[in-house]
Scaffold this motif. Structure first.
Motif, PDB file in Angstrom:
ATOM      1  N   THR A 179      -7.412  -0.962   3.327  1.00  8.30           N
ATOM      2  CA  THR A 179      -7.092   0.011   2.278  1.00  8.30           C
ATOM      3  C   THR A 179      -5.683   0.564   2.482  1.00  8.30           C
ATOM      4  O   THR A 179      -4.926   0.748   1.521  1.00  8.30           O
ATOM      5  CB  THR A 179      -8.127   1.164   2.307  1.00  8.30           C
ATOM      6  OG1 THR A 179      -9.424   0.596   2.210  1.00  8.30           O
ATOM      7  CG2 THR A 179      -7.921   2.147   1.163  1.00  8.30           C
ATOM      8  N   PHE A 180      -5.341   0.808   3.735  1.00  5.33           N
ATOM      9  CA  PHE A 180      -4.011   1.329   4.071  1.00  5.33           C
ATOM     10  C   PHE A 180      -2.936   0.323   3.655  1.00  5.33           C
ATOM     11  O   PHE A 180      -1.951   0.676   2.985  1.00  5.33           O
ATOM     12  CB  PHE A 180      -3.965   1.608   5.585  1.00  5.33           C
ATOM     13  CG  PHE A 180      -2.665   2.137   6.093  1.00  5.33           C
ATOM     14  CD1 PHE A 180      -2.121   3.307   5.580  1.00  5.33           C
ATOM     15  CD2 PHE A 180      -1.972   1.475   7.093  1.00  5.33           C
ATOM     16  CE1 PHE A 180      -0.913   3.808   6.061  1.00  5.33           C
ATOM     17  CE2 PHE A 180      -0.768   1.963   7.579  1.00  5.33           C
ATOM     18  CZ  PHE A 180      -0.236   3.124   7.054  1.00  5.33           C
ATOM     19  N   ILE A 181      -3.150  -0.934   4.007  1.00  4.72           N
ATOM     20  CA  ILE A 181      -2.170  -1.978   3.665  1.00  4.72           C
ATOM     21  C   ILE A 181      -2.028  -2.082   2.141  1.00  4.72           C
ATOM     22  O   ILE A 181      -0.919  -2.143   1.598  1.00  4.72           O
ATOM     23  CB  ILE A 181      -2.598  -3.348   4.275  1.00  4.72           C
ATOM     24  CG1 ILE A 181      -2.452  -3.301   5.799  1.00  4.72           C
ATOM     25  CG2 ILE A 181      -1.789  -4.505   3.677  1.00  4.72           C
ATOM     26  CD1 ILE A 181      -2.965  -4.531   6.526  1.00  4.72           C
ATOM     27  N   GLU A 182      -3.168  -2.061   1.462  1.00  8.81           N
ATOM     28  CA  GLU A 182      -3.152  -2.164   0.001  1.00  8.81           C
ATOM     29  C   GLU A 182      -2.386  -0.982  -0.620  1.00  8.81           C
ATOM     30  O   GLU A 182      -1.548  -1.171  -1.513  1.00  8.81           O
ATOM     31  CB  GLU A 182      -4.596  -2.181  -0.503  1.00  8.81           C
ATOM     32  CG  GLU A 182      -4.741  -2.284  -1.991  1.00  8.81           C
ATOM     33  CD  GLU A 182      -6.200  -2.138  -2.400  1.00  8.81           C
ATOM     34  OE1 GLU A 182      -6.694  -3.018  -3.097  1.00  8.81           O
ATOM     35  OE2 GLU A 182      -6.835  -1.129  -2.015  1.00  8.81           O
ATOM     36  N   SER A 183      -2.646   0.223  -0.101  1.00  6.73           N
ATOM     37  CA  SER A 183      -1.982   1.415  -0.654  1.00  6.73           C
ATOM     38  C   SER A 183      -0.479   1.366  -0.404  1.00  6.73           C
ATOM     39  O   SER A 183       0.318   1.731  -1.283  1.00  6.73           O
ATOM     40  CB  SER A 183      -2.554   2.688  -0.025  1.00  6.73           C
ATOM     41  OG  SER A 183      -3.931   2.748  -0.254  1.00  6.73           O
ATOM     42  N   LEU A 184      -0.090   0.938   0.800  1.00  9.57           N
ATOM     43  CA  LEU A 184       1.345   0.809   1.105  1.00  9.57           C
ATOM     44  C   LEU A 184       2.009  -0.127   0.101  1.00  9.57           C
ATOM     45  O   LEU A 184       3.053   0.183  -0.484  1.00  9.57           O
ATOM     46  CB  LEU A 184       1.547   0.205   2.509  1.00  9.57           C
ATOM     47  CG  LEU A 184       1.244   1.041   3.752  1.00  9.57           C
ATOM     48  CD1 LEU A 184       1.387   0.176   5.004  1.00  9.57           C
ATOM     49  CD2 LEU A 184       2.185   2.235   3.851  1.00  9.57           C
ATOM     50  N   LEU A 186       0.943  -1.237  -2.884  1.00 13.49           N
ATOM     51  CA  LEU A 186       0.911  -0.834  -4.298  1.00 13.49           C
ATOM     52  C   LEU A 186       2.006   0.178  -4.611  1.00 13.49           C
ATOM     53  O   LEU A 186       2.665   0.100  -5.654  1.00 13.49           O
ATOM     54  CB  LEU A 186      -0.470  -0.257  -4.654  1.00 13.49           C
ATOM     55  CG  LEU A 186      -1.585  -1.295  -4.797  1.00 13.49           C
ATOM     56  CD1 LEU A 186      -2.940  -0.622  -4.990  1.00 13.49           C
ATOM     57  CD2 LEU A 186      -1.295  -2.276  -5.946  1.00 13.49           C
ATOM     58  N   GLN A 187       2.227   1.114  -3.669  1.00 12.65           N
ATOM     59  CA  GLN A 187       3.280   2.098  -3.929  1.00 12.65           C
ATOM     60  C   GLN A 187       4.665   1.443  -3.814  1.00 12.65           C
ATOM     61  O   GLN A 187       5.571   1.750  -4.598  1.00 12.65           O
ATOM     62  CB  GLN A 187       3.162   3.311  -2.999  1.00 12.65           C
ATOM     63  CG  GLN A 187       4.143   4.430  -3.322  1.00 12.65           C
ATOM     64  CD  GLN A 187       4.016   4.952  -4.758  1.00 12.65           C
ATOM     65  OE1 GLN A 187       2.933   4.979  -5.341  1.00 12.65           O
ATOM     66  NE2 GLN A 187       5.139   5.350  -5.354  1.00 12.65           N
ATOM     67  N   ALA A 188       4.807   0.523  -2.842  1.00 14.19           N
ATOM     68  CA  ALA A 188       6.108  -0.155  -2.690  1.00 14.19           C
ATOM     69  C   ALA A 188       6.440  -0.944  -3.963  1.00 14.19           C
ATOM     70  O   ALA A 188       7.600  -1.060  -4.358  1.00 14.19           O
ATOM     71  CB  ALA A 188       6.078  -1.082  -1.478  1.00 14.19           C
ATOM     72  N   GLU A 189       5.382  -1.464  -4.618  1.00 16.94           N
ATOM     73  CA  GLU A 189       5.600  -2.171  -5.887  1.00 16.94           C
ATOM     74  C   GLU A 189       6.172  -1.192  -6.923  1.00 16.94           C
ATOM     75  O   GLU A 189       7.120  -1.508  -7.639  1.00 16.94           O
ATOM     76  CB  GLU A 189       4.286  -2.780  -6.390  1.00 16.94           C
ATOM     77  CG  GLU A 189       4.467  -3.632  -7.636  1.00 16.94           C
ATOM     78  CD  GLU A 189       3.137  -4.073  -8.248  1.00 16.94           C
ATOM     79  OE1 GLU A 189       2.137  -3.354  -8.094  1.00 16.94           O
ATOM     80  OE2 GLU A 189       3.129  -5.133  -8.899  1.00 16.94           O
ATOM     81  N   LYS A 190       5.575   0.011  -6.934  1.00 15.54           N
ATOM     82  CA  LYS A 190       6.082   1.020  -7.886  1.00 15.54           C
ATOM     83  C   LYS A 190       7.515   1.415  -7.567  1.00 15.54           C
ATOM     84  O   LYS A 190       8.271   1.832  -8.447  1.00 15.54           O
ATOM     85  CB  LYS A 190       5.194   2.272  -7.857  1.00 15.54           C
ATOM     86  CG  LYS A 190       3.862   2.059  -8.519  1.00 15.54           C
ATOM     87  CD  LYS A 190       3.109   3.374  -8.658  1.00 15.54           C
ATOM     88  CE  LYS A 190       1.689   3.109  -9.124  1.00 15.54           C
ATOM     89  NZ  LYS A 190       0.744   4.116  -8.674  1.00 15.54           N
ATOM     90  N   ASP A 196       3.638  -9.301  -3.983  1.00 18.37           N
ATOM     91  CA  ASP A 196       3.356 -10.241  -2.887  1.00 18.37           C
ATOM     92  C   ASP A 196       4.290  -9.999  -1.696  1.00 18.37           C
ATOM     93  O   ASP A 196       3.872 -10.057  -0.538  1.00 18.37           O
ATOM     94  CB  ASP A 196       3.401 -11.702  -3.366  1.00 18.37           C
ATOM     95  CG  ASP A 196       4.724 -12.058  -4.014  1.00 18.37           C
ATOM     96  OD1 ASP A 196       5.495 -11.143  -4.378  1.00 18.37           O
ATOM     97  OD2 ASP A 196       5.010 -13.264  -4.147  1.00 18.37           O
ATOM     98  N   GLU A 197       5.555  -9.675  -1.983  1.00 17.12           N
ATOM     99  CA  GLU A 197       6.487  -9.376  -0.884  1.00 17.12           C
ATOM    100  C   GLU A 197       6.094  -8.064  -0.215  1.00 17.12           C
ATOM    101  O   GLU A 197       6.142  -7.935   1.018  1.00 17.12           O
ATOM    102  CB  GLU A 197       7.928  -9.262  -1.407  1.00 17.12           C
ATOM    103  CG  GLU A 197       8.511 -10.574  -1.908  1.00 17.12           C
ATOM    104  CD  GLU A 197       8.498 -11.664  -0.833  1.00 17.12           C
ATOM    105  OE1 GLU A 197       8.832 -11.368   0.327  1.00 17.12           O
ATOM    106  OE2 GLU A 197       8.118 -12.811  -1.164  1.00 17.12           O
ATOM    107  N   ALA A 198       5.674  -7.100  -1.025  1.00 19.34           N
ATOM    108  CA  ALA A 198       5.269  -5.794  -0.478  1.00 19.34           C
ATOM    109  C   ALA A 198       4.056  -5.958   0.436  1.00 19.34           C
ATOM    110  O   ALA A 198       3.977  -5.345   1.509  1.00 19.34           O
ATOM    111  CB  ALA A 198       4.957  -4.834  -1.615  1.00 19.34           C
ATOM    112  N   LEU A 199       3.114  -6.821   0.023  1.00 24.61           N
ATOM    113  CA  LEU A 199       1.915  -7.055   0.858  1.00 24.61           C
ATOM    114  C   LEU A 199       2.292  -7.684   2.191  1.00 24.61           C
ATOM    115  O   LEU A 199       1.763  -7.313   3.242  1.00 24.61           O
ATOM    116  CB  LEU A 199       0.941  -7.974   0.125  1.00 24.61           C
ATOM    117  CG  LEU A 199      -0.237  -7.309  -0.565  1.00 24.61           C
ATOM    118  CD1 LEU A 199      -1.084  -8.345  -1.286  1.00 24.61           C
ATOM    119  CD2 LEU A 199      -1.098  -6.509   0.419  1.00 24.61           C
ATOM    120  N   LYS A 200       3.242  -8.635   2.142  1.00 25.19           N
ATOM    121  CA  LYS A 200       3.684  -9.287   3.395  1.00 25.19           C
ATOM    122  C   LYS A 200       4.327  -8.255   4.320  1.00 25.19           C
ATOM    123  O   LYS A 200       4.043  -8.227   5.517  1.00 25.19           O
ATOM    124  CB  LYS A 200       4.732 -10.373   3.087  1.00 25.19           C
ATOM    125  CG  LYS A 200       4.143 -11.729   2.791  1.00 25.19           C
ATOM    126  CD  LYS A 200       5.268 -12.756   2.766  1.00 25.19           C
ATOM    127  CE  LYS A 200       5.114 -13.653   1.568  1.00 25.19           C
ATOM    128  NZ  LYS A 200       6.305 -14.384   1.182  1.00 25.19           N
TER     129      LYS A 200
END
Ligand SMILES: NC(=O)c1ccc[n+]([C@@H]2O[C@H](COP(=O)([O-])OP(=O)(O)OC[C@H]3O[C@@H](n4cnc5c(N)ncnc54)[C@H](OP(=O)(O)O)[C@@H]3O)[C@@H](O)[C@H]2O)c1
Length: 268
Positions: A179-184, A186-190, A196-200
């Motif tokens: 959940t932490f990784i996903e939240s990081l 998703l906000q970085a996308e915003k 995909d780069e933000a998830l990596k």
């Protein structure tokens, strides 16, 4: 040493794969059973272990038995294998929420049992497992259980009463980190990054930070201080996290999962 596995699903097959590779015993000395013949065929083929005819056959052919069926099947399996259980057997259960007392009540008296709480990263040999001894388990039994489970990650020795805390921390913990990784990300996308780069980047940040905790002599708090300069970006980020209840949320999550684990054990 002859090792048996009852329940060859995700956790059971990962565990037996780790044990077969570890050299603790030879694959030929491992015997498994699961009513799902596809699971058995896959595991015997992948790990070189042997298939038993049924659960009783596993108990008759081995002394150390890993129980990796879903919690609701544990009593049924114990009743099935009880006629073959002797003082030479050690049972290691990974079933969540099934207490040692409950298992001991279903087994012949004096049965040596260890209860373990692993987590899903055991599937890739990065598990974190707590183990607790039953009333008749010996120090050697605990050492053997530790050695076996260490083939898929780290193991910590606990009392059974502490396994709820292990559940709230490492058992449920992978989901908090996902959940932490996903939240990081998703906000970085915003903030302008492709998802995909933000998830990596988020994933590698968690891996890197975890390795820093593991591989340096510093405490997590010291590491925080090391990367936080006055008036800087990290300080701004940390202040916003605290303001929105970050630490309190994590504490509440660990507590709620540990409480739920206590409730499930009481209901079983
Ligand atoms: N996954 C986790 O993160 C995790 C963490 C800690 C503890 N655990 C514990 O690990 C245990 C296994 O979980 P899992 O995720 O590996 O479940 P799973 O993939 O469903 O595996 C359980 C296996 O047991 C088989 N089985 C059912 N009844 C049986 C019987 N009477 N005799 C022998 N085998 C039988 C099932 O066959 P069928 O598919 O034909 O029913 C299945 O292959 C659970 O008790 C769980 O609480 C899991």
């Amino acid at each position: 040493m002859k090792i048996g596995l009852i329940g060859c699903g995700r956790m059971g097959s990962a565990l037996i794969g780790g044990i077969a590779k570890s050299g603790i015993t030879t694959a030929q000395d491992i015997v498994i059973f699961d009513p799902n013949s596809d699971s058995v065929t896959k595991t015997t083929r992948d790990c070189g272990v042997n298939a038993a005819h049924n659960n009783l056959d596993v108990a008759a052919r081995t002394q150390t038995i890993l129980l990796a069926v879903k919690p609701q099947y544990i009593s049924q399996v114990l009743e099935e294998i009880a006629p073959a259980i002797t003082k030479d057997h050690l049972l290691i259960s990974i079933a969540a929420g099934v207490t040692i007392k409950k298992m001991e009540q279903t087994c012949p008296s004096q049965t040596r049992i260890i209860r373990a709480m692993p987590n899903t990263p055991a599937l890739i040999s990065l598990g974190a497992t707590g183990i607790a001894p039953g009333s008749h388990a010996t120090r050697q039994d605990l050492e053997l259980a530790r050695e076996l489970l260490q083939s898929v990650g780290i193991v910590t020795l606990t009392q059974e009463s502490q396994l709820d805390a292990v559940t709230g921390l490492s058992g449920s913990g992978p989901a908090y980190v996902y959940t932490f990784i996903e939240s990081l990300a998703l906000q970085a996308e915003k903030e302008g990054l492709p998802l995909d780069e933000a998830l990596k980047l988020a994933t590698q940040t968690v891996i890197g930070a975890a390795h820093m905790v593991e591989q340096t002599d510093m405490t997590p708090r010291e590491l925080v201080e090391q990367v936080t300069s006055p008036g800087g970006t990290t300080l701004a980020g940390l202040a916003a996290l605290s303001e929105h209840g970050f630490e309190k949320s994590i504490a509440a999550g660990v507590h709620a999962a540990a409480e739920r684990s206590r409730e499930i054990a009481a209901e079983s």
